[in-house]
Design an enzyme around this catalytic site. Structure first.
Site, PDB file in Angstrom:
ATOM      1  N   LYS A  38      35.575  47.433  33.007  1.00 31.93           N
ATOM      2  CA  LYS A  38      35.861  46.230  32.217  1.00 31.93           C
ATOM      3  C   LYS A  38      36.507  45.161  33.102  1.00 31.93           C
ATOM      4  O   LYS A  38      36.961  45.444  34.218  1.00 31.93           O
ATOM      5  CB  LYS A  38      36.781  46.580  31.052  1.00 31.93           C
ATOM      6  CG  LYS A  38      38.178  47.047  31.468  1.00 31.93           C
ATOM      7  CD  LYS A  38      39.037  47.368  30.255  1.00 31.93           C
ATOM      8  CE  LYS A  38      40.434  47.819  30.679  1.00 31.93           C
ATOM      9  NZ  LYS A  38      41.300  48.104  29.514  1.00 31.93           N
ATOM     10  N   ARG A 137      47.061  49.652  18.141  1.00 27.19           N
ATOM     11  CA  ARG A 137      46.172  48.596  18.628  1.00 27.19           C
ATOM     12  C   ARG A 137      44.839  48.768  17.912  1.00 27.19           C
ATOM     13  O   ARG A 137      44.796  48.969  16.700  1.00 27.19           O
ATOM     14  CB  ARG A 137      46.060  48.716  20.158  1.00 27.19           C
ATOM     15  CG  ARG A 137      45.811  47.408  20.875  1.00 27.19           C
ATOM     16  CD  ARG A 137      45.942  47.564  22.373  1.00 27.19           C
ATOM     17  NE  ARG A 137      45.013  48.521  22.951  1.00 27.19           N
ATOM     18  CZ  ARG A 137      44.887  48.743  24.261  1.00 27.19           C
ATOM     19  NH1 ARG A 137      45.639  48.086  25.110  1.00 27.19           N
ATOM     20  NH2 ARG A 137      44.021  49.619  24.717  1.00 27.19           N
ATOM     21  N   HIS A 169      43.480  56.233  22.577  1.00 25.94           N
ATOM     22  CA  HIS A 169      44.146  55.724  23.781  1.00 25.94           C
ATOM     23  C   HIS A 169      45.645  55.970  23.655  1.00 25.94           C
ATOM     24  O   HIS A 169      46.219  55.784  22.578  1.00 25.94           O
ATOM     25  CB  HIS A 169      43.867  54.229  23.930  1.00 25.94           C
ATOM     26  CG  HIS A 169      44.111  53.697  25.312  1.00 25.94           C
ATOM     27  ND1 HIS A 169      43.491  54.200  26.436  1.00 25.94           N
ATOM     28  CD2 HIS A 169      44.901  52.686  25.750  1.00 25.94           C
ATOM     29  CE1 HIS A 169      43.880  53.518  27.495  1.00 25.94           C
ATOM     30  NE2 HIS A 169      44.748  52.605  27.110  1.00 25.94           N
ATOM     31  N   ARG A 225      38.610  58.794  31.255  1.00 23.31           N
ATOM     32  CA  ARG A 225      38.241  57.389  31.372  1.00 23.31           C
ATOM     33  C   ARG A 225      39.157  56.645  32.356  1.00 23.31           C
ATOM     34  O   ARG A 225      39.889  55.747  31.965  1.00 23.31           O
ATOM     35  CB  ARG A 225      38.332  56.682  30.018  1.00 23.31           C
ATOM     36  CG  ARG A 225      37.553  57.277  28.879  1.00 23.31           C
ATOM     37  CD  ARG A 225      37.614  56.347  27.651  1.00 23.31           C
ATOM     38  NE  ARG A 225      38.972  55.928  27.354  1.00 23.31           N
ATOM     39  CZ  ARG A 225      39.786  56.521  26.495  1.00 23.31           C
ATOM     40  NH1 ARG A 225      39.402  57.609  25.848  1.00 23.31           N
ATOM     41  NH2 ARG A 225      40.997  56.044  26.270  1.00 23.31           N
ATOM     42  N   TYR A 271      57.388  22.745  46.260  1.00 20.56           N
ATOM     43  CA  TYR A 271      58.002  22.037  45.139  1.00 20.56           C
ATOM     44  C   TYR A 271      59.455  22.443  44.897  1.00 20.56           C
ATOM     45  O   TYR A 271      59.815  23.621  44.979  1.00 20.56           O
ATOM     46  CB  TYR A 271      57.210  22.293  43.858  1.00 20.56           C
ATOM     47  CG  TYR A 271      55.856  21.637  43.829  1.00 20.56           C
ATOM     48  CD1 TYR A 271      55.732  20.252  43.951  1.00 20.56           C
ATOM     49  CD2 TYR A 271      54.713  22.391  43.668  1.00 20.56           C
ATOM     50  CE1 TYR A 271      54.488  19.646  43.913  1.00 20.56           C
ATOM     51  CE2 TYR A 271      53.464  21.802  43.625  1.00 20.56           C
ATOM     52  CZ  TYR A 271      53.347  20.422  43.756  1.00 20.56           C
ATOM     53  OH  TYR A 271      52.118  19.827  43.722  1.00 20.56           O
ATOM     54  N   CYS A 323      52.048  27.230  44.860  1.00 17.75           N
ATOM     55  CA  CYS A 323      51.458  26.041  44.241  1.00 17.75           C
ATOM     56  C   CYS A 323      50.103  26.397  43.620  1.00 17.75           C
ATOM     57  O   CYS A 323      49.657  27.536  43.682  1.00 17.75           O
ATOM     58  CB  CYS A 323      51.285  24.947  45.283  1.00 17.75           C
ATOM     59  SG  CYS A 323      52.809  24.536  46.158  1.00 17.75           S
ATOM     60  N   ASP A 325      47.082  25.719  44.550  1.00 17.59           N
ATOM     61  CA  ASP A 325      46.014  26.136  45.455  1.00 17.59           C
ATOM     62  C   ASP A 325      46.499  26.469  46.853  1.00 17.59           C
ATOM     63  O   ASP A 325      45.707  26.561  47.787  1.00 17.59           O
ATOM     64  CB  ASP A 325      44.929  25.050  45.534  1.00 17.59           C
ATOM     65  CG  ASP A 325      45.509  23.664  45.705  1.00 17.59           C
ATOM     66  OD1 ASP A 325      46.645  23.562  46.217  1.00 17.59           O
ATOM     67  OD2 ASP A 325      44.847  22.689  45.324  1.00 17.59           O
TER      68      ASP A 325
END
Length: 390
Positions: A38, A137, A169, A225, A271, A323, A325
């Site tokens: 997944k 869940r 699960h 799993r 920053y 930052c 990028d």
């Protein structure tokens, strides 16, 4: 294939995924193995990783999203069984059933939709009943299971579905001695008994994720799993790293330094200047940031450097804020690095370099998040079994 225009890349060694699956099979020798792929195989690349897992002996593949299960079949992954389990009303169930994908049923309404889709395509849907044994869940509560089971058996009698599995699960699989593991196991055993006593001939019963595969053999049943462990990361780092279980991380995140420059003492970095140089030094800019999946929480100060970065034979830390990028590393006053030199944010750790677990600890999270959050802006370069899995 090397992406020459990309200043960073995630290198995924498919042969390592294959080896990890073999190791996981050895941890659960009495069960079949579903490699959970997944979330784009936890960020490693859906189709190549799935094929590498099958090469290691996985007889099942698992995806949360139905689109990934369908994509695997469309890519020609036809050997293993595939299970998909998380979908909302209106999901492409007919397409999944037509593609020979097993589907989970977690509610009465889901069963209605599965039966309708099976009738539409004229094909029996292979169904795994998902039971909520205590995680709170997705899944049928034990009471819901008693209500849904008769309808499922009726649909099976008419040929619309085949009840092939029951699964659940664990909430505390990473704490194998936690009392909920025993409690959930007991609830699961009762659910399996209920379904089988009603006449279902189950092929598989499955409860164990990565952590339980490695630490709780009593819940292995017919099928385990593993997810994160397939990619060589430990689901129980407090009990042992990957090497403790014979696993190796498959992903290496690397980049080239974009800029290297000398700055004086007292110079602010990134920053808000939460990092200020204490002496004349050399800074290196790494062209990766939070838009690429690098956690901003792994920013650093002079008192506490951030996420680790391997530069040559040295492991340094992020200096200042991560930052969007880019991030900055204080290379030290005697640094000889130049723009274009390779740096490694995480890898196998076998050479003493940083790992995804190290980044998780720097950011206050788990290794799962570190690898899955690496964005699509970072090309995946698959090596190892590339020819066999292409």
């Amino acid at each position: 294939m090397r992406h020459v225009n990309a200043p960073a890349r995630a290198v995924v060694d498919l042969s390592v995924i294959t080896s990890n699956v073999r190791q996981l099979r050895a941890h659960a020798p009495t069960a079949e193995l579903m490699a959970v792929v997944k979330a784009d195989a936890y960020g490693h690349g859906l189709v190549p990783s799935a094929r590498a897992a099958v090469a290691g002996g996985a007889t099942w593949l698992g995806t949360a999203q139905m689109g990934e299960a369908i994509a695997l079949r469309a890519a020609g992954v036809s050997g293993p069984r595939i299970l998909t389990w998380l979908y909302a009303p209106g999901a492409p169930l007919a397409q999944a059933i037509q593609a020979d994908v097993d589907v989970a049923v977690s509610s009465a309404s889901a069963l209605v939709e599965v039966v309708a889709a099976a009738r539409l395509v004229g094909r029996t849907a292979r169904v795994h009943l998902k039971v909520d044994t205590g995680l709170g869940r997705n899944g049928l509560t034990p009471a819901d299971l008693g209500d849904v089971l008769p309808a499922a058996l009726h649909a099976q009698a008419e040929g619309a579905v085949a009840l092939v599995g029951v699964w659940s699960h664990l909430a505390f699989a990473d704490e194998p001695d936690h009392p909920t593991v025993r409690t959930q196991h007991a609830v699961f055993a009762d659910a399996v008994h209920l379904v089988e006593a009603a006449g279902a001939a189950l092929e598989v019963r499955h409860l164990a994720n990565s952590a339980a595969t490695l630490t709780s053999p009593q819940v292995h049943y017919d099928l385990v799993r593993p997810g994160i462990a397939v990619y060589g990361l430990s689901p129980v780092p407090q009990l042992g790293g990957p090497e403790h279980y014979g696993l190796v991380p498959a992903m290496t995140l690397e980049a080239e330094l974009a800029t290297v420059k000398r700055v004086p003492a007292g110079h602010g970095v990134s920053y808000a200047h939460q990092y200020v140089t204490t002496h004349d030094t050399v800074l290196g800019v790494v062209p990766l940031g939070y838009a690429d999946g690098i956690p901003r929480h792994a920013s650093g100060t002079p008192q506490r450097l951030g996420g680790p970065v391997r530069v040559g034979e040295r492991t340094l830390g992020v200096a200042g804020r991560v930052c969007m990028d880019q991030l900055v590393v204080d290379l030290g006053p005697g640094a000889s690095e130049r723009a274009g030199d390779r740096v490694e944010l995480f890898g196998t750790g076998l050479d003493g370099g940083p790992t995804a677990q190290d980044w998780a600890e720097a950011a206050g999270t788990i290794s799962y998040e570190i690898v899955t959050r690496i964005g699509a802006s970072v090309p995946r370069e698959h090596v190892g079994l590339e020819e066999e899995t292409a």
